[in-house]
Design a protein around this motif. Structure first.
Motif, PDB file in Angstrom:
ATOM      1  N   LEU A  13       0.847  -1.472   0.260  1.00 38.06           N
ATOM      2  CA  LEU A  13       0.684  -0.018   0.075  1.00 38.06           C
ATOM      3  C   LEU A  13       1.046   1.226   0.090  1.00 38.06           C
ATOM      4  CD1 LEU A  13      -2.798   1.173   0.430  1.00 38.06           C
ATOM      5  CD2 LEU A  13      -2.850   1.005   2.874  1.00 38.06           C
ATOM      6  N   LEU A  14       1.800   1.356   0.797  1.00 39.44           N
ATOM      7  CA  LEU A  14       2.927   2.231   1.347  1.00 39.44           C
ATOM      8  C   LEU A  14       3.454   2.717  -0.430  1.00 39.44           C
ATOM      9  CD1 LEU A  14       4.445   2.209   4.160  1.00 39.44           C
ATOM     10  CD2 LEU A  14       2.949   3.455   3.926  1.00 39.44           C
ATOM     11  N   HIS A  15       4.094   1.710  -0.859  1.00 39.27           N
ATOM     12  CA  HIS A  15       4.978   2.056  -2.132  1.00 39.27           C
ATOM     13  C   HIS A  15       4.158   1.753  -3.701  1.00 39.27           C
ATOM     14  CE1 HIS A  15       8.020   0.331   0.186  1.00 39.27           C
ATOM     15  NE2 HIS A  15       8.688   0.547  -0.530  1.00 39.27           N
ATOM     16  N   SER A  16       2.734   2.094  -2.812  1.00 37.08           N
ATOM     17  CA  SER A  16       1.513   1.754  -4.521  1.00 37.08           C
ATOM     18  C   SER A  16       1.627   3.314  -4.679  1.00 37.08           C
ATOM     19  CB  SER A  16       0.059   1.680  -3.993  1.00 37.08           C
ATOM     20  OG  SER A  16       0.168  -0.185  -3.963  1.00 37.08           O
ATOM     21  N   ILE A  17       1.673   4.774  -4.089  1.00 41.30           N
ATOM     22  CA  ILE A  17       1.198   5.743  -3.200  1.00 41.30           C
ATOM     23  C   ILE A  17       2.129   6.745  -4.877  1.00 41.30           C
ATOM     24  CG2 ILE A  17       1.554   8.124  -1.903  1.00 41.30           C
ATOM     25  CD1 ILE A  17       1.120   6.514   0.383  1.00 41.30           C
ATOM     26  N   PRO A  18       3.122   6.345  -4.794  1.00 38.63           N
ATOM     27  CA  PRO A  18       3.505   6.924  -5.334  1.00 38.63           C
ATOM     28  C   PRO A  18       3.393   6.839  -7.005  1.00 38.63           C
ATOM     29  CG  PRO A  18       5.543   6.280  -4.394  1.00 38.63           C
ATOM     30  CD  PRO A  18       4.243   5.774  -3.943  1.00 38.63           C
ATOM     31  N   GLY A  32       3.808  19.668   2.631  1.00 37.74           N
ATOM     32  CA  GLY A  32       5.121  19.574   1.649  1.00 37.74           C
ATOM     33  C   GLY A  32       5.913  18.692   0.776  1.00 37.74           C
ATOM     34  N   ARG A  33       6.754  19.066  -0.019  1.00 39.73           N
ATOM     35  CA  ARG A  33       7.803  18.155  -0.378  1.00 39.73           C
ATOM     36  C   ARG A  33       8.729  17.239   0.594  1.00 39.73           C
ATOM     37  NH1 ARG A  33       8.784  16.025  -5.888  1.00 39.73           N
ATOM     38  NH2 ARG A  33       7.137  17.307  -6.240  1.00 39.73           N
ATOM     39  N   PRO A  34       9.449  18.044   1.131  1.00 44.78           N
ATOM     40  CA  PRO A  34       9.647  17.713   1.988  1.00 44.78           C
ATOM     41  C   PRO A  34       9.733  17.199   3.373  1.00 44.78           C
ATOM     42  CG  PRO A  34      11.149  19.966   2.096  1.00 44.78           C
ATOM     43  CD  PRO A  34       9.305  19.515   1.269  1.00 44.78           C
ATOM     44  N   ALA A  35       8.775  17.073   3.662  1.00 44.91           N
ATOM     45  CA  ALA A  35       7.426  16.521   4.698  1.00 44.91           C
ATOM     46  C   ALA A  35       7.344  15.353   4.701  1.00 44.91           C
ATOM     47  CB  ALA A  35       6.423  17.609   5.695  1.00 44.91           C
ATOM     48  N   TYR A  40       7.550   9.733   3.676  1.00 46.16           N
ATOM     49  CA  TYR A  40       7.472   8.268   3.363  1.00 46.16           C
ATOM     50  C   TYR A  40       8.438   7.741   3.848  1.00 46.16           C
ATOM     51  CZ  TYR A  40       6.770   5.269  -0.762  1.00 46.16           C
ATOM     52  OH  TYR A  40       6.740   4.227  -1.538  1.00 46.16           O
ATOM     53  N   SER A  41       9.685   8.135   3.751  1.00 46.98           N
ATOM     54  CA  SER A  41      10.804   7.115   3.610  1.00 46.98           C
ATOM     55  C   SER A  41      10.989   5.688   5.043  1.00 46.98           C
ATOM     56  CB  SER A  41      12.270   8.103   3.801  1.00 46.98           C
ATOM     57  OG  SER A  41      12.643   8.765   2.440  1.00 46.98           O
ATOM     58  N   ALA A  42      10.304   7.349   6.265  1.00 52.71           N
ATOM     59  CA  ALA A  42      10.040   6.073   7.720  1.00 52.71           C
ATOM     60  C   ALA A  42       9.646   5.583   7.668  1.00 52.71           C
ATOM     61  CB  ALA A  42       9.959   7.849   8.561  1.00 52.71           C
ATOM     62  N   ALA A  46      10.234   1.347   8.266  1.00 54.41           N
ATOM     63  CA  ALA A  46       9.391   0.928   9.100  1.00 54.41           C
ATOM     64  C   ALA A  46       8.674  -0.269   9.012  1.00 54.41           C
ATOM     65  CB  ALA A  46       8.694   1.756  10.198  1.00 54.41           C
ATOM     66  N   ALA A  47       7.533   0.219   7.699  1.00 55.32           N
ATOM     67  CA  ALA A  47       6.742  -1.198   7.081  1.00 55.32           C
ATOM     68  C   ALA A  47       8.258  -2.504   6.613  1.00 55.32           C
ATOM     69  CB  ALA A  47       6.076  -0.637   5.825  1.00 55.32           C
ATOM     70  N   LEU A  48       9.337  -2.162   6.393  1.00 53.26           N
ATOM     71  CA  LEU A  48      10.239  -2.872   5.460  1.00 53.26           C
ATOM     72  C   LEU A  48      10.750  -4.104   7.172  1.00 53.26           C
ATOM     73  CD1 LEU A  48      11.702  -3.811   3.074  1.00 53.26           C
ATOM     74  CD2 LEU A  48      13.523  -2.278   3.108  1.00 53.26           C
TER      75      LEU A  48
END
Length: 226
Positions: A13-18, A32-35, A40-42, A46-48
């Motif tokens: 699900l997380l990797h479907s967002i992009p 905002g893009r930085p946040a 998303y990276s965090a 965590a999911a991994l």
């Protein structure tokens, strides 16, 4: 098993967002893009971690006997896959997945215009060969299927987004790794590929020779050689 499949579902699900521009743009518009990238990276990390922890908690059910040649296959495929993922993320590539926005196509696309997806799949397949148990087939097989299944969707989305420019941008590239080279297009190298190669070598040395793989996953990849 419930925890494993739940973790895999969250990971997918997380990797479907992009892949969903409207949802991705909406989140970026709010945060905002930085946040967005930090969050998303965090969340992805965590999911991994949850997914690997759930996989390691499953019972070990062997499917085939292990031999040294299988580890050699992994030592060949896993670094290649890692290199393609890192180079793909660092490179400009409007044709596929990248963290850099650009209308130019970088050198790694001469190998394949979907380096991140192919790299993830190659890395995953390499780990299936050298493990030979059910949980590894479920985990790494799921990774490979997800990555390969995303290629046609990414291809279709890029064609639609780029319109008439797609033909010009994709002229020296191919979907299948190294297919463009066999078709007569020469491989080129840029700074992103050099950096990706250096990072890959450093990671492989740490994971294999520095004990990083054993520390993270409880398995020494070179133990099979005695």
């Amino acid at each position: 098993m419930i925890s494993f499949f739940s973790a895999f579902a969250i990971f997918l699900l997380l990797h479907s967002i992009p892949a969903l521009p409207a949802i991705r743009a909406g989140i970026i518009g709010r945060l905002g893009r930085p946040a967005y990238f930090i969050g998303y990276s965090a969340a992805s990390v965590a999911a991994l971690v949850w997914l690997f922890s759930a996989a390691l908690s499953l019972d070990y059910i062997p499917l085939w006997d292990l031999h040294p040649w299988q580890a050699v296959v992994t030592f060949a495929l896993a670094p290649l896959g890692g290199f393609l993922v890192i180079a793909g993320l660092l490179s400009r590539n409007p044709l596929s997945v990248s963290v850099r926005s650009s209308e130019e196509v970088a050198a790694v696309a001469r190998i394949t215009r979907h380096p991140v997806l192919w790299g993830f799949a190659i890395w995953a397949v390499g780990h299936i060969v050298a493990n030979g148990d059910l949980r590894s087939v479920l985990l790494f097989g799921g990774f490979a299927m997800f990555a390969l299944g995303a290629i046609p969707m990414t291809e279709k989305r890029a064609r639609r987004r780029l319109g008439d420019r797609w033909s010009a941008l994709s002229r020296n590239t191919g979907i299948v790794p190294f297919a463009a080279m066999f078709a007569g297009h020469r491989l080129s190298v840029d700074r992103a590929m050099i950096l990706a190669f250096a990072v890959t070598v450093a990671l492989v040395c740490w994971l294999i020779l520095g004990g990083g793989h054993a520390m993270l996953f409880g398995a020494d990849p070179i133990a099979i050689f005695g």
